[in-house]
Design an enzyme around this catalytic site. Structure first.
Site, mmCIF file in Angstrom:
data_model
loop_
_atom_site.group_PDB
_atom_site.id
_atom_site.type_symbol
_atom_site.label_atom_id
_atom_site.label_comp_id
_atom_site.label_asym_id
_atom_site.label_seq_id
_atom_site.Cartn_x
_atom_site.Cartn_y
_atom_site.Cartn_z
ATOM 1 N N ASN A 197 0.755 -1.266 0.095
ATOM 2 C CA ASN A 197 0.088 -0.134 0.008
ATOM 3 C C ASN A 197 0.839 1.236 0.055
ATOM 4 O O ASN A 197 2.102 1.155 0.416
ATOM 5 C CB ASN A 197 -1.079 0.015 1.135
ATOM 6 C CG ASN A 197 -0.179 0.098 2.486
ATOM 7 O OD1 ASN A 197 0.480 0.811 2.787
ATOM 8 N ND2 ASN A 197 -0.153 -1.120 3.153
ATOM 9 N N ASP A 252 -3.393 -6.791 5.279
ATOM 10 C CA ASP A 252 -4.367 -7.676 5.909
ATOM 11 C C ASP A 252 -4.069 -9.170 5.287
ATOM 12 O O ASP A 252 -4.471 -10.216 5.789
ATOM 13 C CB ASP A 252 -5.763 -7.352 5.763
ATOM 14 C CG ASP A 252 -6.054 -6.105 6.564
ATOM 15 O OD1 ASP A 252 -5.389 -5.927 7.524
ATOM 16 O OD2 ASP A 252 -7.027 -5.352 6.067
ATOM 17 N N LYS A 293 10.379 -16.612 -9.743
ATOM 18 C CA LYS A 293 9.762 -15.772 -10.546
ATOM 19 C C LYS A 293 8.678 -16.269 -11.427
ATOM 20 O O LYS A 293 8.844 -17.193 -12.319
ATOM 21 C CB LYS A 293 10.617 -14.649 -11.388
ATOM 22 C CG LYS A 293 9.810 -13.592 -12.189
ATOM 23 C CD LYS A 293 10.792 -12.791 -12.989
ATOM 24 C CE LYS A 293 10.003 -11.733 -13.881
ATOM 25 N NZ LYS A 293 10.614 -10.884 -14.768
ATOM 26 N N PHE A 353 -4.511 3.512 14.611
ATOM 27 C CA PHE A 353 -4.965 4.175 13.729
ATOM 28 C C PHE A 353 -6.087 3.457 12.859
ATOM 29 O O PHE A 353 -5.853 2.308 12.573
ATOM 30 C CB PHE A 353 -3.693 4.593 12.744
ATOM 31 C CG PHE A 353 -3.132 5.654 13.226
ATOM 32 C CD1 PHE A 353 -2.116 5.403 14.278
ATOM 33 C CD2 PHE A 353 -2.962 6.939 12.552
ATOM 34 C CE1 PHE A 353 -1.303 6.416 14.690
ATOM 35 C CE2 PHE A 353 -2.182 8.029 13.058
ATOM 36 C CZ PHE A 353 -1.399 7.872 13.872
ATOM 37 N N LYS A 403 -13.351 -0.666 15.474
ATOM 38 C CA LYS A 403 -11.996 -1.054 15.833
ATOM 39 C C LYS A 403 -11.219 -0.818 17.225
ATOM 40 O O LYS A 403 -10.750 -1.774 17.799
ATOM 41 C CB LYS A 403 -11.004 -0.320 14.748
ATOM 42 C CG LYS A 403 -9.656 -1.121 14.683
ATOM 43 C CD LYS A 403 -8.761 -0.264 13.276
ATOM 44 C CE LYS A 403 -7.177 -1.057 13.289
ATOM 45 N NZ LYS A 403 -6.766 -0.591 12.389
ATOM 46 N N LYS A 418 -10.247 -4.182 19.244
ATOM 47 C CA LYS A 418 -8.866 -4.534 19.546
ATOM 48 C C LYS A 418 -8.455 -3.938 20.971
ATOM 49 O O LYS A 418 -7.254 -3.910 21.105
ATOM 50 C CB LYS A 418 -7.994 -3.703 18.291
ATOM 51 C CG LYS A 418 -8.801 -4.314 17.082
ATOM 52 C CD LYS A 418 -7.896 -4.133 15.928
ATOM 53 C CE LYS A 418 -8.451 -4.731 14.701
ATOM 54 N NZ LYS A 418 -7.659 -4.850 13.411
#
Ligand code: FMN
Length: 396
Positions: free
Chosen positions: A208, A276, A286, A322, A336, A340
Site C-alpha cells: 500500500n 491484511d 519468478k 490508527f 476497531k 482491539k
C-alpha cells in the site's frame, strides 16, 4: 499547542573546524523553521566560512571578537538565547569550555549561559580519541552539558574514523529536543510505521502507499518530549537519528518485532499500514507470464497485530491505533477501538485531500475509549498533529 518549534531564540557558536562548511545549511534550517539565529564566530572559524555568508542567511549581524566590547554581547546574547549550540566545536574550544576559560566572545558567552548548551565536537579521530579530549568531554557531561557523539565515517582530513559532526537536520533534532518540555522523560514508546510488503514471488509484492511519515512524526515528537523511542518500520526510509529503528518486511515479521518489545513499552502506537492478506503459496521462482492469460492468487489473512497487542496489553500500558478508512470513517474507527482493546484510535479519512498516505499533512480524529473524554480533531502538518495527539493523550 501547534508551532512550538517556531520563533525560538537560538545562539549558534562556531569554532574553527572543517565541519563549519555544514553550518550555512544549519542556519537555513533554523530560519526555515521560523526561528532566530544569533551567530558568534571565533577568529579561526572565519577561516572556514565567512561572516558574510552566515549573516546573509541569518538576516542578522554575525558576532566576532571585534564586537567584544563595552556593549557586553557575551552577557546579552546568552540572556536572549533559549539554547546555545556550539557546532562545530573544535578540540581547542572544547578544552576551553571544560576548563572554564573565557578568552574570546564565544567562550565568554558560553560561561555566561544559563540556557541549555549543546556541544557538537568535530575533529580528526586521533584528536577525538586523545585522552585530553575525552576528559574534557566527560567534564562537560558531568556539568549537564549535552555533548553529541560524533559519527564515524570518512573525515575531511582523508582519514576515516570517529569525529564527524552530525548532519544539520540532526543538529536541528537536538535543538528541538533541548527546547521541548520533557513531559515524557523516562517513558518508553514503541511505534510501528510504514507499509508491509507481502511477497508473491522474489520480485513482486502486495503493498500500500503508506510512507511511514505519520508514524515517524509520532515517534519524533515523543523523542522531543524526552521519551525513549523504538520504531518498527516496514520497507520505507525513516530518519532514525536518536531513535532505535528496526526494519521489517512482512506483517508476520512486524508482529514478531512488536512482541519482542511489547513488555518494554509504556505507549504503543500502531501507525503501520499492515497488509491484511498474504499469498497462500509463495513462489520461490519468478512467476512467468508465458502460457497464462490470467493469474489468480489465493490470499490468506495475516495476523492482526493491533488485536494481538490488545490481548497482550499489560497494566498501565497505553495503546494507540490508527484507522485508515475510506467510508464511514468514524464508525469503523470506533468499532476497531472496541474490538482491539485500544485506549485511543486516530480515525484517518485517507481519501480526504491533504490527508492520509504519502503527504506531509493529515487530519485525524482522536477518539478515546473513555467516553467521558472528548473527541478532538487535529489538522495540519503531520509533525504538529502528532505533537497535539501526544498532548491530549498525556492529559488523559
Ligand atoms: C585546515 C584545518 C582544519 C582544521 N580542522 C579542525 C577540525 O575539524 N577540528 C578541530 O578541532 N580543529 C581543527 N583544526 C584546528 C583548529 O582550527 C585550531 O585548533 C584552532 O586554534 C581552533 O580555534 P577555535 O577553537 O578558537 O575556533 C583545523 C585547522 C586547520 C588549519
Amino acid at each position: 499547542m501547534q508551532n512550538w518549534k517556531s520563533n525560538r531564540n537560538i545562539l549558534l557558536g562556531i569554532s574553527g573546524g572543517i565541519a563549519a562548511y555544514k553550518i550555512p545549511q544549519l542556519v537555513r534550517l533554523i530560519t526555515k523553521a521560523r526561528c532566530q539565529a544569533e551567530i558568534i564566530m571565533t577568529d579561526s572559524a572565519q577561516q572556514f566560512v565567512t561572516p558574510m555568508t552566515l549573516g546573509t542567511l541569518s538576516g542578522r549581524k554575525v558576532w566576532t571578537d571585534s564586537d567584544f566590547d563595552s556593549s557586553i554581547p557575551h552577557i546579552r546574547l546568552p540572556q536572549w538565547a533559549e539554547v546555545l549550540v556550539i557546532a562545530p566545536c573544535s578540540a581547542n574550544t572544547l578544552g576551553k569550555l571544560a576548563h572554564g576559560l573565557a578568552d574570546n566572545l564565544l567562550t565568554s558567552a558560553a560561561i555566561a549561559s544559563a540556557c541549555p548548551v549543546l556541544v557538537f565536537p568535530a575533529m580528526n579521530e586521533h584528536m577525538y580519541e586523545n585522552p585530553a579530549t575525552q576528559e574534557n568531554i566527560a567534564a562537560l557531561k558531568r556539568r549537564g552539558i549535552f555533548v553529541a557523539e560524533p559519527e564515524s565515517g570518512a573525515l575531511a582530513c582523508g582519514d576515516s574514523g570517529k569525529g564527524r559532526m552530525p548532519e544539520p537536520h540532526e543538529i536541528m533534532h537536538e535543538i528541538f529536543r533541548a527546547l521541548c518540555v520533557h513531559d515524557m522523560a523516562g517513558k518508553h514508546v514503541l511505534v510501528t510505521a510504514g507499509p508491509t510488503h507481502e511477497y508473491i514471488d522474489p520480485v513482486r509484492y502486495i503493498s500500500n502507499p503508506s510512507s511511514g511519515k505519520m508514524g515517524a512524526a509520532m515517534a519524533r515528537e515523543a523523542w522531543y518530549r524526552g521519551a525513549d523511542v523504538k520504531i518498527i518500520a516496514g520497507p520505507v526510509d525513516v530518519d532514525g537519528y536518536g531513535l532505535s529503528v528496526k526494519h521489517v518486511v512482512s506483517a508476520q515479521e512486524m508482529l514478531e518485532a512488536v512482541r519482542a518489545d511489547l513488555e518494554w513499552a509504556d505507549y504503543v502506537v500502531k501507525a503501520a499500514a499492515v497488509g491484511d492478506y498474504r499469498v497462500k503459496d509463495y513462489s520461490d521462482r519468478k512467476l512467468k507470464r508465458e502460457g497464462r492469460d490470467t493469474l489468480t492468487l489465493e490470499l490468506v489473512q495475516n495476523p492482526d497485530i493491533a488485536a494481538e497487542v490488545g490481548k497482550l496489553k499489560r497494566e498501565g500500558q497505553v495503546l494507540i491505533g490508527f484507522a485508515a478508512e475510506t467510508d464511514n470513517v468514524n464508525a469503523h474507527a470506533r468499532d476497531k477501538l472496541a474490538r482491539k482493546n485500544l485506549d485511543y484510535i486516530l480515525a484517518n479519512d485517507v481519501l480526504a485531500s491533504g490527508s492520509g498516505f504519502a503527504v506531509d499533512t493529515n487530519t485525524l480524529r482522536l477518539i478515546p475509549r473513555d467516553p467521558s473524554h472528548p473527541e478532538r480533531v487535529f489538522t495540519g502538518l503531520k509533525e504538529d498533529v502528532a505533537f497535539d495527539v501526544w498532548s491530549n493523550v498525556l492529559a488523559g
